[in-house]
Design an enzyme around this catalytic site. Sequence first.
Site, PDB file in Angstrom:
ATOM      1  N   SER A  77       0.940  -1.231  -0.062  1.00 28.63           N
ATOM      2  CA  SER A  77       0.092   0.112   0.134  1.00 28.63           C
ATOM      3  C   SER A  77       0.887   1.222  -0.100  1.00 28.63           C
ATOM      4  O   SER A  77       2.086   0.999   0.689  1.00 28.63           O
ATOM      5  CB  SER A  77      -0.800   0.015   1.393  1.00 28.63           C
ATOM      6  OG  SER A  77      -1.361   1.285   1.539  1.00 28.63           O
ATOM      7  N   TYR A  84      -1.802   0.439  11.003  1.00 31.75           N
ATOM      8  CA  TYR A  84      -2.029  -0.054   9.676  1.00 31.75           C
ATOM      9  C   TYR A  84      -0.714   0.062   8.679  1.00 31.75           C
ATOM     10  O   TYR A  84      -0.238  -0.838   8.028  1.00 31.75           O
ATOM     11  CB  TYR A  84      -3.058   0.489   8.915  1.00 31.75           C
ATOM     12  CG  TYR A  84      -3.318  -0.067   7.470  1.00 31.75           C
ATOM     13  CD1 TYR A  84      -3.736  -1.303   7.104  1.00 31.75           C
ATOM     14  CD2 TYR A  84      -2.951   0.867   6.594  1.00 31.75           C
ATOM     15  CE1 TYR A  84      -3.983  -1.557   5.850  1.00 31.75           C
ATOM     16  CE2 TYR A  84      -3.235   0.590   5.063  1.00 31.75           C
ATOM     17  CZ  TYR A  84      -3.618  -0.834   4.717  1.00 31.75           C
ATOM     18  OH  TYR A  84      -3.844  -1.264   3.537  1.00 31.75           O
TER      19      TYR A  84
END
Length: 233
Positions: free
Chosen positions: A143, A156
Site C-alpha cells: 500500500s 496499519y
Amino acid sequence: MTSLQGKTAIVTGASSGIGKAIAVRLAEEGANVILAARSMDKLAELEEKINGAGGGEAIAVPTDMALRESVEAMAGKAKAAYGAVDLLVNNAGQMLSGTVRSGKTDEWENMIDVNIKGVLYGIHAVLPHMIGRGTGHIINIDSVSGHEVTKTSTVYSATKFAVRAISMGLEKELARTGVRVTNISPGMVDTPLMGARSVDRKILDPENIAQAIVYAATQPPHVNVNEITVRPV
C-alpha cells in the site's frame, strides 16, 4: 513477454475487491487460479464465473490467512490439483483502526495476523517448492501506507511497512534462485476496504492493480520488477 497460459496462481483475499479483479484477469490470461479467502459463498460465485468464461480454471479454497495450517492446506491443494505453483499473489489484508491512541488491541492483532503473518505464511507454503524448481514469482500487495504514515494510519502503516520490508529482503535472499519478488503499492482503490470515505477525484479501480500484476508477471524470466506504486492522478 512471458505467457501466463497454463500457469498456476494463488490469489489470497480473492473474494472481493483487488483480489477478485486479479483472479479474473489472471484467468483471462490463461492461468489456473486458486481462490483463497474466508468467504466460501463469494468464492463459489467467483469460481463459477471464471470457469464459465473459457479462460483458465479456478478452484475455490476457503482459507484463513491468519492460521498457518489453513494456508499450508490451501497451498497443498494447489499443488495436488496442478502440480506446481508458479505465482503467489499475497493480497489478503485488513485495514482497521490505525491509531495507537484508540487502544483497540484486538484490531491491531487482527491486522498483524493477516497483513504480516499471513504474507509470511503464504510465502513459506510455496517458497521451498519454487526454489526447488528454480522458478516462481511472489507478488505482495502492499500500500502507499507502506511508504507514508498519517495520523490515523499508524498501526496499519506499520503492517504495510513490514510487507514492503519483507519484499525487499526476500528479493535479496532469492537472488539467482530463479524466483522473483514484486512489491505493489496501490493508492486509494474503490474497494470495500475503502468504506464510505468521500473523495474529490477519480480513484483507482481494482482492475488497475490487476493490470500491474499482469505487467510484472509477464516479464521475461530474467527480469524482476521489484516495486510498482500505483496512485490515482
